[in-house]
Design a protein around this motif. Structure first.
Motif, mmCIF file in Angstrom:
data_model
loop_
_atom_site.group_PDB
_atom_site.id
_atom_site.type_symbol
_atom_site.label_atom_id
_atom_site.label_comp_id
_atom_site.label_asym_id
_atom_site.label_seq_id
_atom_site.Cartn_x
_atom_site.Cartn_y
_atom_site.Cartn_z
ATOM 1 N N GLN A 150 0.829 -1.205 0.000
ATOM 2 C CA GLN A 150 0.000 0.000 0.000
ATOM 3 C C GLN A 150 0.866 1.259 0.000
ATOM 4 O O GLN A 150 0.457 2.300 -0.513
ATOM 5 N N ALA A 151 2.070 1.154 0.555
ATOM 6 C CA ALA A 151 2.958 2.314 0.666
ATOM 7 C C ALA A 151 3.766 2.564 -0.599
ATOM 8 O O ALA A 151 4.450 3.587 -0.696
ATOM 9 N N LEU A 152 3.709 1.668 -1.562
ATOM 10 C CA LEU A 152 4.556 1.778 -2.754
ATOM 11 C C LEU A 152 4.407 3.129 -3.454
ATOM 12 O O LEU A 152 5.391 3.820 -3.725
ATOM 13 N N LEU A 153 3.193 3.511 -3.773
ATOM 14 C CA LEU A 153 2.977 4.755 -4.506
ATOM 15 C C LEU A 153 3.398 5.969 -3.688
ATOM 16 O O LEU A 153 3.998 6.907 -4.214
ATOM 17 N N GLY A 154 3.104 5.945 -2.397
ATOM 18 C CA GLY A 154 3.508 7.042 -1.530
ATOM 19 C C GLY A 154 5.016 7.179 -1.441
ATOM 20 O O GLY A 154 5.555 8.297 -1.380
ATOM 21 N N ARG A 155 5.735 6.069 -1.455
ATOM 22 C CA ARG A 155 7.199 6.109 -1.426
ATOM 23 C C ARG A 155 7.750 6.771 -2.686
ATOM 24 O O ARG A 155 8.724 7.528 -2.627
ATOM 25 N N ALA A 156 7.123 6.482 -3.816
ATOM 26 C CA ALA A 156 7.572 7.094 -5.066
ATOM 27 C C ALA A 156 7.356 8.607 -5.038
ATOM 28 O O ALA A 156 8.209 9.381 -5.489
ATOM 29 N N THR A 208 -0.601 -5.475 -12.044
ATOM 30 C CA THR A 208 0.510 -5.157 -12.937
ATOM 31 C C THR A 208 0.981 -3.739 -12.671
ATOM 32 O O THR A 208 0.265 -2.927 -12.077
ATOM 33 N N ARG A 209 2.182 -3.430 -13.132
ATOM 34 C CA ARG A 209 2.694 -2.071 -12.955
ATOM 35 C C ARG A 209 1.767 -1.057 -13.611
ATOM 36 O O ARG A 209 1.503 0.008 -13.053
ATOM 37 N N GLU A 210 1.296 -1.394 -14.799
ATOM 38 C CA GLU A 210 0.448 -0.468 -15.541
ATOM 39 C C GLU A 210 -0.891 -0.251 -14.835
ATOM 40 O O GLU A 210 -1.377 0.878 -14.721
ATOM 41 N N GLU A 211 -1.499 -1.335 -14.370
ATOM 42 C CA GLU A 211 -2.792 -1.216 -13.696
ATOM 43 C C GLU A 211 -2.661 -0.417 -12.412
ATOM 44 O O GLU A 211 -3.488 0.453 -12.116
ATOM 45 N N TRP A 212 -1.621 -0.677 -11.650
ATOM 46 C CA TRP A 212 -1.465 -0.023 -10.352
ATOM 47 C C TRP A 212 -1.165 1.463 -10.511
ATOM 48 O O TRP A 212 -1.574 2.281 -9.697
ATOM 49 N N TRP A 213 -0.469 1.813 -11.585
ATOM 50 C CA TRP A 213 -0.177 3.219 -11.854
ATOM 51 C C TRP A 213 -1.388 3.939 -12.429
ATOM 52 O O TRP A 213 -1.551 5.150 -12.246
ATOM 53 N N SER A 214 -2.252 3.238 -13.131
ATOM 54 C CA SER A 214 -3.330 3.885 -13.884
ATOM 55 C C SER A 214 -4.296 4.656 -12.993
ATOM 56 O O SER A 214 -4.799 5.710 -13.393
#
Length: 269
Positions: A150-156, A208-214
């Motif tokens: 869950q923290a992945l996007l926030g870390r970026a 997937t990377r694409e789905e999670w970023w979308s």
């Protein structure tokens, strides 16, 4: 009366139903079977699903033979939930003012809806009001601290030096609560529920990377609002950090395996 947090949530989710369905909806549907079990949803039970989103809990309750009413504050979500749960009565409505009589339902479920209200205690009191005495309520929230996935996007976002914009208000300190088993259980107790139980839920979400970023790229959820408020150059930097961090969660087939953690609490009205 809506808080600044409530108003921000309305603006942030406006028109986002399709992007949410394509990104985060599958993740948020994971607790639904356990949520319905905790609320005692079965054939003939009058159940209210609050914050139905794309309708996963409403559809699951219909499959059990319950008499289902579902509400959401966003018209786009209502439009998606209605065909997902065609046997349910799906309406537009928002906490903390639900258009139902006191004691109208035997069971109530709220899947992550408490994360999106400005006054959680007032919202839970309203949920208890529409649940009959002895009826069961079950709700989920995201745990704090967040699990690694869950923290992945926030870390970026943090790696790019971005902070939360001022136009995205956080919950007022006096309205917040501990996002722990004890803290969430206490919140339900304050709302007048009895026999309260709260458990932690952990699972690996595969995407997937694409789905999670979308989702964030389209402005979905707070992380999306933070992302889309940046300049194209900063967004590109965040995306670069995201791609690098994804390596920590890559499965053997390239799929992302993202650990998540939530809290599920239930009790009797």
């Amino acid at each position: 009366m809506r808080t600044a947090f409530d108003e921000s949530e309305r603006r942030g989710w406006a028109g986002q139903a399709d992007a949410y369905a394509a990104s985060f909806a599958k993740l948020c549907a994971h607790p639904v079977p356990g949520l319905l079990d905790a609320a005692g949803v079965r054939e003939g039970v009058r159940v209210l699903d609050v914050g139905t989103g794309t309708g996963s809990a409403a559809a699951g309750a219909c499959e059990r033979g319950a008499q289902v009413t579902a509400v959401d504050a966003e018209p786009g979500m209502v439009a998606r939930a209605a065909p997902a749960a065609p046997e349910a009565d799906v309406r537009l409505a928002a906490l903390p003012d639900l258009p139902f009589a006191a004691d109208e339902f035997d069971a109530l479920v709220g899947n992550f809806v408490i994360n999106h209200v400005g006054r959680p205690r007032e919202a839970l009191a309203e949920l208890r009001r529409v649940t009959r005495p002895g009826g069961r309520m079950a709700v989920t929230i995201w745990a704090v601290p967040a699990a690694a996935g869950q923290a992945l996007l926030g870390r970026a976002v943090q790696a790019a030096g971005v902070v939360r914009p001022a136009h995205l208000p956080a919950l007022a300190p006096e309205d917040d609560f501990l996002r722990t088993e004890q803290g969430f259980a206490a919140l339900l107790g304050e709302a007048g529920l009895t026999d309260v139980v709260c458990n932690s839920l952990t699972w690996d979400h595969r995407t997937t990377r694409e789905e999670w970023w979308s989702g964030p790229a389209a402005g979905v959820a707070t992380i999306g609002q933070v992302l889309t408020s940046q300049t194209p150059v900063v967004i590109a930097e965040i995306k670069s950090h995201y791609e690098s961090l994804c390596a920590e969660f890559a499965g053997p087939d390239g799929e992302l395996i993202l650990p998540h953690a939530a809290l599920m609490a239930w009790g009797r009205a």
